[in-house]
Write an enzyme that holds these catalytic residues in place. Structure first.
Site, PDB file in Angstrom:
ATOM      1  N   HIS A   2      -3.892   4.300   4.545  1.00 47.46           N
ATOM      2  CA  HIS A   2      -5.002   3.350   4.620  1.00 47.46           C
ATOM      3  C   HIS A   2      -6.268   3.997   4.080  1.00 47.46           C
ATOM      4  CE1 HIS A   2      -8.394   1.273   6.680  1.00 47.46           C
ATOM      5  NE2 HIS A   2      -7.734   0.227   6.259  1.00 47.46           N
TER       6      HIS A   2
ATOM      7  N   ARG B 141       0.853  -1.183   0.000  1.00 51.51           N
ATOM      8  CA  ARG B 141       0.000   0.000   0.000  1.00 51.51           C
ATOM      9  C   ARG B 141       0.893   1.238   0.000  1.00 51.51           C
ATOM     10  NH1 ARG B 141      -2.345   0.661   5.320  1.00 51.51           N
ATOM     11  NH2 ARG B 141      -1.034   2.491   5.466  1.00 51.51           N
TER      12      ARG B 141
ATOM     13  N   TYR C 148       3.971   5.192  11.240  1.00 48.64           N
ATOM     14  CA  TYR C 148       4.273   3.798  11.556  1.00 48.64           C
ATOM     15  C   TYR C 148       5.138   3.081  10.522  1.00 48.64           C
ATOM     16  CZ  TYR C 148       0.104   3.415   8.556  1.00 48.64           C
ATOM     17  OH  TYR C 148      -0.807   3.567   7.538  1.00 48.64           O
TER      18      TYR C 148
END
Length: 384
Positions: free
Chosen positions: A281, A277, A290
């Protein structure tokens, strides 16, 4: 499997897909031959190969335009597919017309392959409709927001195909299969594991297509599983396979084979499309919290569009004229998406009650009246 990671310690995603990773195109666009899967791609014509490249480019453009619209306040939220185009287009183009897809909320590329106007997708994220397309016309179910719920829907539909004798009849235009899309995070959901149990025991004609973009909802793979996801299928009694999700030809071939097996009555298959990805998100997420930038840079070198373009150019299948025409088409599609999104009408507030049940329902009727009274109170206040 040998995994390597970029960044310090735990909390990073897997970079190496391992020795079992199926690949037909290297990141440099070089063709890798596979004795069992070559037959699924060797029949593709030059026009079909160019068409797949066109799909990738246009799907990415829609995604970029939708992201921009959300940033400008025109969409409430958007779930980007950036980096996952090959997984979606490859699997979407592998489906037969009679096959049925059950998506999550990110399968914009599959929707494109099934003929869904991108404006229908934007209407959902703008909050003016619940999807806007006829699932039975497109053989593409409405987006599912509840994580993993669609896998049970897909398995139930596949069991229905069995009971309709639309599996294993030997009639190519009749036999059908189902494909259920979900992400790596969803594999921890009870619904998904229950779907695996039902599909296995019933030998249902369903392909479980997991797009492992390695971050789920901001959590890396090492906090979701102790083994590669595709190996889980073995415990439920059906085959699993890991494919390079940035290699559109490999995804196409693996999905084509799995769907063919399902239609023939061979039961379910688990496909893990090993991809990444590249964006957040959703547009409400900040992935810099993160993951490390060095990891993203590694995956940029594996871009699915660049990879297929290199392959097509090496064979002389695309030229400047083709690319310029595609750029023009891409610009026109972006204008269609932008102008169409801004022109989408707001629904009448009371219309939310119109499609809850086919027939009148006392409780819904009561709630409609209460909400109508609430709306009328604003008109009364404004007239004073």
């Amino acid at each position: 499997m040998t995994d390597s990671a970029v960044g310090p310690g735990a909390g990073v995603s897997t970079i190496d897909g391992g020795p079992d990773l199926v690949q037909l195109l290297t990141p440099a666009g070089e063709r890798v031959h596979h004795p069992e899967l070559d037959r699924y791609v060797e029949h593709l014509t030059d026009d079909e190969l160019r068409g797949i490249y066109r799909d990738l480019v246009l799907v990415r453009r829609v995604d970029a335009e939708a992201t921009a619209l959300q940033r400008q306040g025109e969409l409430g939220i958007w779930a980007s597919l950036l980096g996952q185009e090959a997984a979606q287009v490859g699997s979407g183009r592998a489906m037969a017309p009679q096959d049925y897809a059950f998506p999550t909320y990110r399968e914009h590329g599959v929707a494109w392959c099934r003929g869904v106007d991108p404006l229908n997708l934007l209407g959902l994220f703008r909050g003016v409709n619940h999807g806007g397309w006829d699932p039975n016309e497109k053989n593409f179910h409405l987006y599912t927001i509840v994580i993993g719920a669609q896998t049970l829907h897909a398995t139930g539909y596949a069991m229905g195909l069995q009971r309709d004798h639309a599996v294993g009849s030997g009639e190519p235009d009749r036999d059908a299969a189902v494909i259920a899309y979900f992400g790596d995070g969803a594999t921890a959901q009870g619904d998904v594991n229950e779907a695996f149990v039902f599909a296995s025991v019933q030998n249902a004609p369903v392909v479980f297509f997991c797009q492992n973009n390695q971050w789920a909802i901001s959590e890396p793979n090492d906090r979701q599983t102790r083994i590669p996801l595709y190996q889980r299928a073995r415990g439920f009694g059906f085959p699993g396979i890991r494919v390079d999700g940035n290699d559109v030809l490999a995804v196409y071939a693996v999905t084509k084979a799995a769907l063919e097996g399902a239609r023939s009555g061979n039961g379910p298959t688990f496909i893990e499309a090993f991809t990444y990805r590249m964006g957040a998100h959703t547009t409400s997420d900040d992935p810099t919290r993160y993951r490390v930038s060095a990891e993203v840079e590694v995956w940029k070198e594996r871009d699915p569009i660049v990879r297929l373009r290199a392959f097509l150019e090496s064979r002389g299948l695309i030229d400047t004229a083709f690319l310029e025409a595609l750029q023009t088409e891409s610009d026109q599609l972006a204008a269609h998406v932008r102008e169409g999104c801004l022109a989408l009408p707001d629904p009448e507030p009371l219309s939310m009650f119109d499609h809850v049940y086919v027939d009148d329902h006392p409780l819904v009727t009561e709630e409609r009246a209460q909400f109508a009274s609430y709306l009328a109170s604003f008109e009364t206040e404004g007239s004073r």
